[in-house]
Design an enzyme around this catalytic site. Structure first.
Site, PDB file in Angstrom:
ATOM      1  N   LYS A  67      54.164  46.980  31.353  1.00 16.53           N
ATOM      2  CA  LYS A  67      53.353  47.963  32.066  1.00 16.53           C
ATOM      3  C   LYS A  67      53.162  47.471  33.490  1.00 16.53           C
ATOM      4  CE  LYS A  67      48.814  48.456  31.709  1.00 16.53           C
ATOM      5  NZ  LYS A  67      47.476  48.826  31.234  1.00 16.53           N
ATOM      6  N   MET A 219      34.798  44.012  27.746  1.00 13.81           N
ATOM      7  CA  MET A 219      36.079  44.666  28.014  1.00 13.81           C
ATOM      8  C   MET A 219      36.429  44.757  29.498  1.00 13.81           C
ATOM      9  SD  MET A 219      36.808  45.145  24.890  1.00 13.81           S
ATOM     10  CE  MET A 219      38.354  46.005  25.106  1.00 13.81           C
TER      11      MET A 219
END
Length: 320
Positions: A67, A219
């Site tokens: 990615k 996160m």
């Protein structure tokens, strides 16, 4: 090469499918059938942007790719989301590129799925209150995924810019859950599960804030210097992550490691819990999952969406 455009992703990939793909990747990593490649992540010195590459190889799938993308903080002024990315898949037998897939929505879905997997396996018994730290674009995905993974009775939230809390309130209402804006000490004391999803470069949730059995999905930290949690809080918790090498270098645990408060050996892999090789909470009062975001997660959701696009006849074929 097949192309699945960003505007097609929402009609193909569901949060449930993303959860299943990410849970499977965690297990494959624990079995050492899949591995991530070292992350390249750099500040461009232009538009305050961060840009990089995450890649890996899953021999179980098999899936190979990367990615490319990053974070452009001024995109909101252009009517765009701050995170921009594209996933490229390669044929592991020949090395030829096989697909290019829009990565923006997939990144949001896989990030939310990773924290939801951690909640499924690490939330304390009887958890009722979900605490949200951060109200950016990703926060709505996080809340929805958490609500699918566990049954919560209410949501409480905090954001450094209070005017953004409407996103959390609206998402909670969509889920049929009451929402209350609170300060961080209240959030830490009342929430049984906490998701932090900010771009902070300093600790927000402090050790003294967190009371009682709690699971924290951290996160937001995916770059050297970023930080959401007090290192003292990290030091008293049972620790898990997606990729230990990333966690200690660019993830939330980099700070506790640097201060000598924890050893790398204290960090467990969430995949081992998923695979049944690690007991998980095992009586711990506080557990933390450091979700640094690994390339294998991006590849898993991209590969899944390519198969869905092929089945529905919407993948575009391009000669290169």
């Amino acid at each position: 090469m097949l192309v699945v455009a960003e505007n097609q992703i929402a009609g193909l990939m569901t949060p449930e499918a993303a959860f299943d793909a990410i849970e499977a990747v965690f297990a494959a990593m624990a079995r050492r059938k899949a591995r991530n490649f070292p992350v390249i992540r750099e500040a461009l010195g232009y538009q305050d942007a961060l840009y990089g590459f995450k890649g890996g190889f899953d021999a179980d799938a098999p899936t190979l790719g990367l990615k490319a993308g990053g974070y452009w903080p001024h995109n909101q002024d252009r009517g765009l989301i701050n995170h921009q990315s594209t996933v490229f898949l390669f044929d592991p037998d020949t090395g030829r590129v096989s697909a290019a897939v829009g990565g923006n929505l997939l990144t949001a879905l896989r990030t939310a799925a990773a924290s939801a997997v951690s909640i499924k396996y690490l939330a304390p018994a009887g958890a009722r209150v979900l605490g949200m730290i951060g109200a950016g674009h990703q926060s709505a995905f996080q809340m929805r995924a958490a609500a699918r993974a566990h049954s919560f009775e209410r949501v409480i939230g905090w954001n450094p810019h209070p005017e953004m809390l409407r996103r959390l309130a609206d998402t909670a209402a969509e889920l049929g859950l009451p929402f209350q804006a609170v300060d961080l000490p209240t959030l830490g004391a009342e929430a049984d599960v906490i998701i932090s999803i900010t771009s902070s470069f300093g600790p927000l949730l402090l050790d003294e804030h967190v009371k009682g059995p709690t699971h924290i999905a951290a996160m937001g930290t995916d770059t050297r210097g970023k930080q959401e949690l007090d290192p003292a809080l990290v030091a008293r918790a049972r620790l898990f992550t997606d990729e230990i090498a990333q966690s200690v270098s660019i993830g939330e645990y980099q700070h506790a490691i640097a201060q000598g408060l924890i050893a790398e050996e204290a960090i467990g892999e969430l995949g081992a819990v998923v695979a049944g090789a690690d007991p998980g909470r095992n009586g711990a009062e506080v557990t933390i999952f450091d979700g640094t975001g690994v390339g294998l997660q991006d590849l898993a959701v991209a590969a899944a969406v390519v198969e869905l696009a092929k089945a529905k006849g919407v993948a575009q074929e391009v000669e290169i």
